[in-house]
Design a protein around this motif. Structure first.
Motif, PDB file in Angstrom:
ATOM      1  N   LYS A   1       0.839  -1.204   0.000  1.00  0.00           N
ATOM      2  CA  LYS A   1       0.000   0.000   0.000  1.00  0.00           C
ATOM      3  C   LYS A   1       0.878   1.261   0.000  1.00  0.00           C
ATOM      4  O   LYS A   1       1.733   1.434   0.864  1.00  0.00           O
ATOM      5  CB  LYS A   1      -0.895  -0.044   1.244  1.00  0.00           C
ATOM      6  CG  LYS A   1      -2.008   0.971   1.259  1.00  0.00           C
ATOM      7  CD  LYS A   1      -3.136   0.625   0.296  1.00  0.00           C
ATOM      8  CE  LYS A   1      -4.060   1.817   0.122  1.00  0.00           C
ATOM      9  NZ  LYS A   1      -4.446   2.029  -1.271  1.00  0.00           N
ATOM     10  N   GLY A   2       0.680   2.103  -0.993  1.00  0.00           N
ATOM     11  CA  GLY A   2       1.437   3.356  -1.080  1.00  0.00           C
ATOM     12  C   GLY A   2       2.836   3.209  -1.641  1.00  0.00           C
ATOM     13  O   GLY A   2       3.575   4.184  -1.763  1.00  0.00           O
ATOM     14  N   ASN A   3       3.187   1.968  -1.973  1.00  0.00           N
ATOM     15  CA  ASN A   3       4.561   1.744  -2.408  1.00  0.00           C
ATOM     16  C   ASN A   3       4.719   1.038  -3.739  1.00  0.00           C
ATOM     17  O   ASN A   3       5.779   0.497  -4.041  1.00  0.00           O
ATOM     18  CB  ASN A   3       5.296   0.934  -1.328  1.00  0.00           C
ATOM     19  CG  ASN A   3       6.451   1.739  -0.743  1.00  0.00           C
ATOM     20  OD1 ASN A   3       7.031   2.560  -1.448  1.00  0.00           O
ATOM     21  ND2 ASN A   3       6.758   1.506   0.510  1.00  0.00           N
ATOM     22  N   GLY A   4       3.662   1.024  -4.515  1.00  0.00           N
ATOM     23  CA  GLY A   4       3.774   0.478  -5.861  1.00  0.00           C
ATOM     24  C   GLY A   4       3.505  -1.004  -5.983  1.00  0.00           C
ATOM     25  O   GLY A   4       3.201  -1.691  -5.010  1.00  0.00           O
ATOM     26  N   THR A   5       3.612  -1.464  -7.217  1.00  0.00           N
ATOM     27  CA  THR A   5       3.243  -2.844  -7.560  1.00  0.00           C
ATOM     28  C   THR A   5       4.313  -3.439  -8.469  1.00  0.00           C
ATOM     29  O   THR A   5       4.878  -2.741  -9.320  1.00  0.00           O
ATOM     30  CB  THR A   5       1.870  -2.846  -8.280  1.00  0.00           C
ATOM     31  OG1 THR A   5       0.906  -2.260  -7.402  1.00  0.00           O
ATOM     32  CG2 THR A   5       1.417  -4.256  -8.658  1.00  0.00           C
ATOM     33  N   TRP A   6       4.555  -4.715  -8.298  1.00  0.00           N
ATOM     34  CA  TRP A   6       5.570  -5.433  -9.083  1.00  0.00           C
ATOM     35  C   TRP A   6       4.986  -6.758  -9.532  1.00  0.00           C
ATOM     36  O   TRP A   6       4.488  -7.525  -8.724  1.00  0.00           O
ATOM     37  CB  TRP A   6       6.789  -5.635  -8.177  1.00  0.00           C
ATOM     38  CG  TRP A   6       7.899  -6.465  -8.724  1.00  0.00           C
ATOM     39  CD1 TRP A   6       8.939  -6.030  -9.504  1.00  0.00           C
ATOM     40  CD2 TRP A   6       8.129  -7.870  -8.492  1.00  0.00           C
ATOM     41  NE1 TRP A   6       9.771  -7.084  -9.788  1.00  0.00           N
ATOM     42  CE2 TRP A   6       9.299  -8.221  -9.175  1.00  0.00           C
ATOM     43  CE3 TRP A   6       7.438  -8.859  -7.790  1.00  0.00           C
ATOM     44  CZ2 TRP A   6       9.806  -9.512  -9.176  1.00  0.00           C
ATOM     45  CZ3 TRP A   6       7.936 -10.145  -7.786  1.00  0.00           C
ATOM     46  CH2 TRP A   6       9.120 -10.455  -8.477  1.00  0.00           C
ATOM     47  N   VAL A   7       5.005  -6.991 -10.834  1.00  0.00           N
ATOM     48  CA  VAL A   7       4.495  -8.251 -11.384  1.00  0.00           C
ATOM     49  C   VAL A   7       5.609  -8.909 -12.182  1.00  0.00           C
ATOM     50  O   VAL A   7       6.306  -8.249 -12.965  1.00  0.00           O
ATOM     51  CB  VAL A   7       3.281  -8.011 -12.321  1.00  0.00           C
ATOM     52  CG1 VAL A   7       2.724  -9.335 -12.832  1.00  0.00           C
ATOM     53  CG2 VAL A   7       2.183  -7.239 -11.611  1.00  0.00           C
ATOM     54  N   ARG A   8       5.786 -10.206 -11.963  1.00  0.00           N
ATOM     55  CA  ARG A   8       6.836 -10.930 -12.685  1.00  0.00           C
ATOM     56  C   ARG A   8       6.241 -12.197 -13.282  1.00  0.00           C
ATOM     57  O   ARG A   8       5.588 -12.964 -12.594  1.00  0.00           O
ATOM     58  CB  ARG A   8       7.959 -11.304 -11.721  1.00  0.00           C
ATOM     59  CG  ARG A   8       9.100 -12.092 -12.348  1.00  0.00           C
ATOM     60  CD  ARG A   8      10.070 -12.428 -11.222  1.00  0.00           C
ATOM     61  NE  ARG A   8      11.272 -13.070 -11.691  1.00  0.00           N
ATOM     62  CZ  ARG A   8      11.405 -14.388 -11.777  1.00  0.00           C
ATOM     63  NH1 ARG A   8      10.414 -15.191 -11.479  1.00  0.00           N
ATOM     64  NH2 ARG A   8      12.555 -14.900 -12.184  1.00  0.00           N
ATOM     65  N   MET A   9       6.464 -12.377 -14.582  1.00  0.00           N
ATOM     66  CA  MET A   9       5.934 -13.553 -15.269  1.00  0.00           C
ATOM     67  C   MET A   9       7.046 -14.268 -16.006  1.00  0.00           C
ATOM     68  O   MET A   9       7.935 -13.633 -16.575  1.00  0.00           O
ATOM     69  CB  MET A   9       4.853 -13.126 -16.261  1.00  0.00           C
ATOM     70  CG  MET A   9       3.571 -12.670 -15.565  1.00  0.00           C
ATOM     71  SD  MET A   9       2.565 -11.615 -16.600  1.00  0.00           S
ATOM     72  CE  MET A   9       3.461 -10.073 -16.482  1.00  0.00           C
ATOM     73  N   VAL A  10       6.970 -15.602 -15.989  1.00  0.00           N
ATOM     74  CA  VAL A  10       7.972 -16.408 -16.676  1.00  0.00           C
ATOM     75  C   VAL A  10       7.290 -17.228 -17.766  1.00  0.00           C
ATOM     76  O   VAL A  10       6.190 -17.748 -17.561  1.00  0.00           O
ATOM     77  CB  VAL A  10       8.697 -17.351 -15.683  1.00  0.00           C
ATOM     78  CG1 VAL A  10       9.773 -18.153 -16.399  1.00  0.00           C
ATOM     79  CG2 VAL A  10       9.306 -16.561 -14.532  1.00  0.00           C
ATOM     80  N   PHE A  11       7.941 -17.317 -18.914  1.00  0.00           N
ATOM     81  CA  PHE A  11       7.445 -18.115 -20.046  1.00  0.00           C
ATOM     82  C   PHE A  11       8.552 -19.082 -20.438  1.00  0.00           C
ATOM     83  O   PHE A  11       9.650 -18.661 -20.800  1.00  0.00           O
ATOM     84  CB  PHE A  11       7.126 -17.199 -21.232  1.00  0.00           C
ATOM     85  CG  PHE A  11       6.148 -16.112 -20.893  1.00  0.00           C
ATOM     86  CD1 PHE A  11       4.788 -16.284 -21.114  1.00  0.00           C
ATOM     87  CD2 PHE A  11       6.588 -14.913 -20.313  1.00  0.00           C
ATOM     88  CE1 PHE A  11       3.883 -15.287 -20.787  1.00  0.00           C
ATOM     89  CE2 PHE A  11       5.691 -13.913 -19.977  1.00  0.00           C
ATOM     90  CZ  PHE A  11       4.338 -14.109 -20.209  1.00  0.00           C
ATOM     91  N   PHE A  12       8.259 -20.367 -20.350  1.00  0.00           N
ATOM     92  CA  PHE A  12       9.270 -21.374 -20.701  1.00  0.00           C
ATOM     93  C   PHE A  12       9.235 -21.641 -22.199  1.00  0.00           C
ATOM     94  O   PHE A  12       8.165 -21.700 -22.798  1.00  0.00           O
ATOM     95  CB  PHE A  12       9.001 -22.679 -19.931  1.00  0.00           C
ATOM     96  CG  PHE A  12       9.058 -22.514 -18.436  1.00  0.00           C
ATOM     97  CD1 PHE A  12      10.161 -21.918 -17.830  1.00  0.00           C
ATOM     98  CD2 PHE A  12       8.016 -22.948 -17.638  1.00  0.00           C
ATOM     99  CE1 PHE A  12      10.213 -21.762 -16.457  1.00  0.00           C
ATOM    100  CE2 PHE A  12       8.060 -22.791 -16.258  1.00  0.00           C
ATOM    101  CZ  PHE A  12       9.156 -22.197 -15.667  1.00  0.00           C
ATOM    102  N   PHE A  13      10.386 -21.848 -22.788  1.00  0.00           N
ATOM    103  CA  PHE A  13      10.452 -22.087 -24.239  1.00  0.00           C
ATOM    104  C   PHE A  13      10.082 -23.516 -24.624  1.00  0.00           C
ATOM    105  O   PHE A  13       9.652 -23.773 -25.723  1.00  0.00           O
ATOM    106  CB  PHE A  13      11.847 -21.763 -24.777  1.00  0.00           C
ATOM    107  CG  PHE A  13      12.206 -20.313 -24.607  1.00  0.00           C
ATOM    108  CD1 PHE A  13      11.232 -19.330 -24.696  1.00  0.00           C
ATOM    109  CD2 PHE A  13      13.517 -19.933 -24.360  1.00  0.00           C
ATOM    110  CE1 PHE A  13      11.547 -17.989 -24.541  1.00  0.00           C
ATOM    111  CE2 PHE A  13      13.848 -18.595 -24.211  1.00  0.00           C
ATOM    112  CZ  PHE A  13      12.867 -17.622 -24.300  1.00  0.00           C
ATOM    113  N   ASN A  14      10.255 -24.454 -23.712  1.00  0.00           N
ATOM    114  CA  ASN A  14      10.007 -25.860 -24.080  1.00  0.00           C
ATOM    115  C   ASN A  14       8.582 -26.309 -23.838  1.00  0.00           C
ATOM    116  O   ASN A  14       8.176 -27.368 -24.278  1.00  0.00           O
ATOM    117  CB  ASN A  14      10.972 -26.794 -23.346  1.00  0.00           C
ATOM    118  CG  ASN A  14      10.870 -26.644 -21.846  1.00  0.00           C
ATOM    119  OD1 ASN A  14      10.319 -25.667 -21.372  1.00  0.00           O
ATOM    120  ND2 ASN A  14      11.371 -27.600 -21.100  1.00  0.00           N
ATOM    121  N   LYS A  15       7.804 -25.516 -23.097  1.00  0.00           N
ATOM    122  CA  LYS A  15       6.394 -25.838 -22.947  1.00  0.00           C
ATOM    123  C   LYS A  15       5.590 -24.543 -22.935  1.00  0.00           C
ATOM    124  O   LYS A  15       6.016 -23.545 -22.376  1.00  0.00           O
ATOM    125  CB  LYS A  15       6.118 -26.665 -21.688  1.00  0.00           C
ATOM    126  CG  LYS A  15       6.340 -25.937 -20.368  1.00  0.00           C
ATOM    127  CD  LYS A  15       5.786 -26.762 -19.213  1.00  0.00           C
ATOM    128  CE  LYS A  15       4.360 -26.396 -18.892  1.00  0.00           C
ATOM    129  NZ  LYS A  15       4.186 -25.140 -18.182  1.00  0.00           N
TER     130      LYS A  15
END
Ligand SMILES: Nc1ncnc2c1ncn2[C@@H]1O[C@H](COP(=O)(O)OP(=O)(O)OP(=O)(O)O)[C@@H](O)[C@H]1O
Ligand SMILES: [Mg+2]
Length: 146
Positions: free
Chosen positions: A127-141
């Motif tokens: 709250k009041g300090n921002g948001t961070w989203v991290r996503m990973v995409f694998f190449f083999n599946k």
């Protein structure tokens, strides 16, 4: 070894330029001959994340890194943060304004779609300090499409 790393600025409330960062990533991945299904998933996640920064967040950025076996997409902003992440992750939950809804946003499907289209999904916010989203995409599946 990281083959390629790039970061794009996302301007809060700038609906004219909204979506440009995800299009740049999409174009770059196409030029590198990545699997169209993977590009589509990255593009969906990038676009939803970028729109969330524009609508709900503060000044932000979207960065990606291509590793030998995976692509990592990170979107962060220094906005108000998310009150209740469990609630925000629910399909249909939205705090979008009437103005946003008139533009066609506010279905409350952005975060659920990002989670669905990425192989790994993490969101952190204070709250009041921002948001961070991290996503990973694998190449083999590729999630649903193999
Ligand atoms: N970067 C962010 N900063 C602050 N709040 C956010 C951020 N991203 C999401 N949220 C909060 O989480 C809610 C759910 O986000 P989600 O993307 O799922 O739906 P939405 O953006 O409201 O609608 P849609 O994405 O379907 O147009 C938002 O309404 C907002 O309250
Ligand atoms: Mg959204």
């Amino acid at each position: 070894m990281t083959a390629l790393k790039k970061s794009y600025y996302i301007k809060s409330r700038d609906f004219i330029r909204a979506g440009e960062a995800s299009i740049k990533i999409q174009t770059l991945l196409k030029s590198l001959n990545f699997d169209p299904k993977l590009i589509r998933r990255v593009a969906i996640c990038g676009y939803e994340g970028e729109m969330n920064v524009v609508m709900h967040g503060g000044e932000g950025s979207m960065g990606f890194a291509i590793h030998p076996a995976e692509l990592i997409l990170e979107i962060s902003d220094d906005g108000p943060g998310i009150d209740d992440i469990d609630k925000a992750m629910q399909k249909g939950f939205s705090t979008a304004s009437d103005e946003h809804r008139e533009m066609g946003f506010g279905a409350g499907m952005g975060l659920p779609n990002m989670k669905k289209n990425a192989d790994d999904f993490r969101v952190e916010s204070e709250k009041g300090n921002g948001t961070w989203v991290r996503m990973v995409f694998f190449f083999n599946k590729g999630g649903d499409d193999g």
